[in-house]
Design an enzyme around this catalytic site. Structure first.
Site, PDB file in Angstrom:
ATOM      1  N   ASP A   1      12.655 124.857  41.987  1.00 20.76           N
ATOM      2  CA  ASP A   1      13.939 125.188  41.378  1.00 20.76           C
ATOM      3  C   ASP A   1      14.971 125.493  42.476  1.00 20.76           C
ATOM      4  O   ASP A   1      14.791 126.444  43.241  1.00 20.76           O
ATOM      5  CB  ASP A   1      13.746 126.417  40.469  1.00 20.76           C
ATOM      6  CG  ASP A   1      14.834 126.534  39.423  1.00 20.76           C
ATOM      7  OD1 ASP A   1      15.755 125.698  39.435  1.00 20.76           O
ATOM      8  OD2 ASP A   1      14.764 127.475  38.590  1.00 20.76           O
ATOM      9  N   ASP A   2      16.012 124.694  42.528  1.00 18.87           N
ATOM     10  CA  ASP A   2      17.145 124.945  43.446  1.00 18.87           C
ATOM     11  C   ASP A   2      16.813 124.816  44.934  1.00 18.87           C
ATOM     12  O   ASP A   2      17.524 125.387  45.774  1.00 18.87           O
ATOM     13  CB  ASP A   2      17.747 126.346  43.224  1.00 18.87           C
ATOM     14  CG  ASP A   2      18.518 126.470  41.916  1.00 18.87           C
ATOM     15  OD1 ASP A   2      18.416 125.562  41.077  1.00 18.87           O
ATOM     16  OD2 ASP A   2      19.222 127.481  41.736  1.00 18.87           O
TER      17      ASP A   2
ATOM     18  N   CYS B   1      20.016 122.839  36.536  1.00 22.60           N
ATOM     19  CA  CYS B   1      18.611 122.823  36.088  1.00 22.60           C
ATOM     20  C   CYS B   1      18.368 122.035  34.802  1.00 22.60           C
ATOM     21  O   CYS B   1      17.645 121.040  34.788  1.00 22.60           O
ATOM     22  CB  CYS B   1      18.123 124.243  35.834  1.00 22.60           C
ATOM     23  SG  CYS B   1      18.539 125.426  37.117  1.00 22.60           S
TER      24      CYS B   1
ATOM     25  N   HIS C   1      13.223 126.244  30.696  1.00 22.27           N
ATOM     26  CA  HIS C   1      14.688 126.252  30.730  1.00 22.27           C
ATOM     27  C   HIS C   1      15.340 125.117  29.956  1.00 22.27           C
ATOM     28  O   HIS C   1      16.428 124.665  30.287  1.00 22.27           O
ATOM     29  CB  HIS C   1      15.191 126.246  32.191  1.00 22.27           C
ATOM     30  CG  HIS C   1      16.464 127.033  32.349  1.00 22.27           C
ATOM     31  ND1 HIS C   1      17.113 127.179  33.538  1.00 22.27           N
ATOM     32  CD2 HIS C   1      17.201 127.714  31.439  1.00 22.27           C
ATOM     33  CE1 HIS C   1      18.200 127.919  33.367  1.00 22.27           C
ATOM     34  NE2 HIS C   1      18.262 128.249  32.108  1.00 22.27           N
TER      35      HIS C   1
ATOM     36  N   ASP D   1      15.097 120.358  41.395  1.00 24.17           N
ATOM     37  CA  ASP D   1      15.883 119.936  40.228  1.00 24.17           C
ATOM     38  C   ASP D   1      17.385 119.877  40.476  1.00 24.17           C
ATOM     39  O   ASP D   1      18.130 119.379  39.648  1.00 24.17           O
ATOM     40  CB  ASP D   1      15.575 120.833  39.014  1.00 24.17           C
ATOM     41  CG  ASP D   1      16.040 122.272  39.221  1.00 24.17           C
ATOM     42  OD1 ASP D   1      16.238 122.683  40.382  1.00 24.17           O
ATOM     43  OD2 ASP D   1      16.202 122.984  38.214  1.00 24.17           O
ATOM     44  N   ASN D   2      17.828 120.414  41.623  1.00 23.35           N
ATOM     45  CA  ASN D   2      19.251 120.316  42.022  1.00 23.35           C
ATOM     46  C   ASN D   2      19.360 120.904  43.420  1.00 23.35           C
ATOM     47  O   ASN D   2      18.385 121.418  43.967  1.00 23.35           O
ATOM     48  CB  ASN D   2      20.188 121.044  41.034  1.00 23.35           C
ATOM     49  CG  ASN D   2      19.727 122.435  40.675  1.00 23.35           C
ATOM     50  OD1 ASN D   2      19.286 122.675  39.562  1.00 23.35           O
ATOM     51  ND2 ASN D   2      19.801 123.371  41.625  1.00 23.35           N
TER      52      ASN D   2
HETATM   53 CA    CA Z   1      17.612 124.490  39.298  1.00 24.81          CA
END
Ligand code: CA
Length: 530
Positions: free
Chosen positions: A74-75, A116, A173, A340-341
């Site tokens: 994540d991130d 996300c 999420h 995811d980003n």
């Molecule tokens: Ca994310």
């Protein structure tokens, strides 16, 4: 429905010099649209044939379809792992992720959406967020008007019907109401947290959120919003149990260890089954707010919580890969590692690193270009690297193809993903994707095609590094911003109208993309269509 103003973006009407931008996709566009509802792809018949033979040979040997394992951080920033120029050089070595890259294919133009939920829903549907309605993260207090999953055909649903065991471990999420949970939308089993770390830590960290945590009245009001803080275990068509509740920052810090242990245990179970599996392991880290696992505090050279989180994720990647190896699964499992980003700079110093312009929340490269590593022992030549364009949505079509379930891809809606099986598995594979499109909510922002990228709208921070919390969406003005990413990777210097023929091809591609929404209209689920 609201007027589809995005269908005729202002850039299409613009002229540069005296040349009207009326050229549709063509020029150096190598892609071909074979059916109306599928994204045009570059035909690669020779590499397709080689890879089909290779897969058939493997299936003859194993007697089953291959397993699929996604590792989604994540991130995490493009520049965080060592194999992308970070690692030890930025205070958090990533030996296990680097080993994965050395043993497989390292993609340098791998694209996510800019936040996300859009990415997570896109990779499970093969469809852009504006089509599914999941245009931005679902946050505390959001009231959805429609279950976005009600009429979507998810990847785990297709793979389950093709005989796969399907499991999602970790962060979801993409909706936590009944009907929207992973085990409601296709996964056989779910073990994880519905929300991002920050959603949870808002109620447990008095240092960062004293106004909420230490104020009883506000805290009660917050609890009524009903954001889940629990580790949940759910089964398709069956029970959903609360395993434990995150009550402290130490609990939050332990979350990824708990998740990795579960995935390792399940891999050992799957190894004994006669069915193939699809496992999506979604880390909670390295999304802010990061708290070290009590045993891993100071794991990184940097000692900062974010860097310790990167080092811990790397440790879990190593443990998961070791379990695959010990269970003899490496030769029949496609592993894909990604984020995811881009990094969330708003949370700095609890934020990742990208060498590019922008960050999470923007459609500059910093927000959307992510690490992407494909690993498959014996099937992907070790040490491969490629800068061809790959969109994470392509994982949808690729997984469906590997499962032999191409016929299960729905034909009544637009599919933005492209099957990239032969790109990933051929020793000298080339991408079948000509262009990737980037959205911000209902705004069509930008398009990458070969080494070129055009922006028709941009997200501009109004304070340094505040790409989400203090940023505005701006029209680009007189002419689209047109970058050659090979000579301006940070998107600083446009090549502008000097390359008008090229610009016309890329903007034509963008216009053709926008036109697909005429026949296949977007879906409004209440997350905002403006
Ligand atoms: Ca994310």
């Amino acid at each position: 429905m609201k007027t589809l103003r995005f269908l005729v973006p202002t850039f299409v009407l613009l002229t540069i010099g005296m040349t009207p931008l009326t050229v549709l996709a063509g020029g150096f566009d190598r892609s071909v649209r074979t059916v109306e509802h599928m994204e045009p792809a570059i035909p690669r018949p020779e590499q397709d044939a080689v890879v089909a033979a290779k897969l058939a040979e493997l299936e003859k040997k194993t007697g089953r379809k291959p397993n699929i394992l996604w590792l989604v951080v994540d991130d995490m920033g493009y520049g965080d792992p060592g194999c992308y120029g970070g690692g030890m050089a930025v205070g958090a070595a990533t030996p296990h992720i680097d080993r994965l890259a050395r043993g497989g294919l390292r993609l340098t133009s791998c694209y996510a959406q800019q936040t996300c939920t859009p990415t997570r829903s896109a990779i499970l549907t093969g469809r852009l967020p504006f089509r599914t309605g999941l245009t931005r993260p679902i946050l505390a207090g959001d009231k959805l008007t429609k279950n976005p999953w009600e009429d979507e055909i998810s990847l785990p649903k297709i793979l389950s019907e093709a005989g796969y065991k399907t499991l999602l471990t970790g962060k979801w999420h993409v909706g936590e109401g009944v009907g929207m949970r992973p085990h409601d939308v296709g996964f056989d089993e779910y073990y994880g947290y519905y929300a991002a770390q920050k959603e949870i830590s808002q109620s447990i960290d008095p240092r960062r959120y004293p106004d909420l945590v230490l104020d009883e009245e506000k805290f009660e009001a917050y609890k009524e919003l009903g954001m889940g803080h629990s580790l949940m275990h759910g089964f398709k068509g069956g029970r959903t149990e609360e395993v434990s509740v995150v009550k402290s920052t130490e609990d939050m810090g332990r979350a990824d260890q708990v998740l990795a242990d579960f995935t390792v245990q399940k891999l050992r179970e799957f190894a004994k089954s006669d069915k193939p599996f699809f496992l999506e392991h979604c880390f909670m880290k390295v999304h802010c707010d990061n708290f070290a696992h009590p045993e891993h505090q100071g794991l990184s050279a940097s000692k900062y919580p974010y860097k310790d989180a990167v080092a811990e994720v790397d440790l879990h990647v190593g443990n998961i890969m070791q379990a695959l190896e010990e269970e003899g699964l490496l030769e029949n499992t496609l592993v894909f590692f990604t984020s995811d980003n881009g990094p969330q700079m708003d949370a700095w110093p609890d934020a990742g690193y990208t060498p590019f312009r922008g960050a999470k929340g923007t459609t500059f490269e910093g927000g959307i270009r992510v690490p992407g590593i494909a690993y498959w022992k014996g099937m992907i030549r070790p040490g491969r690297e490629s800068d061809d364009v790959f969109d994470l949505m392509d994982l949808f079509n690729t997984a469906v193809h590997l499962a032999g379930a191409d016929d299960a891809i729905p034909t009544d809606r637009y599919i933005d993903g492209i099957d990239q099986t032969s790109y990933l598995l051929h020793d000298a594979g080339r991408s079948s994707r000509e262009a990737a499109y980037f959205w911000w909510g209902s705004h069509l922002m930008a398009c990458r095609m070969r080494e070129y990228k055009v922006h028709v709208q941009v997200v501009l921070p109004q304070a340094t590094h505040m790409h989400i919390d203090m940023a505005t969406i701006e029209n680009v003005g007189l002419a689209p911003w047109f970058f050659n990413l090979y000579i301006s990777p940070k998107e600083e210097m446009t090549v502008g109208h000097r390359r008008n023929a090229w610009l016309a091809t890329v903007t034509g591609k963008l216009k053709a993309h926008a036109a697909t929404f005429k026949k296949y209209p977007p879906k409004d689920i209440g997350l905002g269509m403006d």
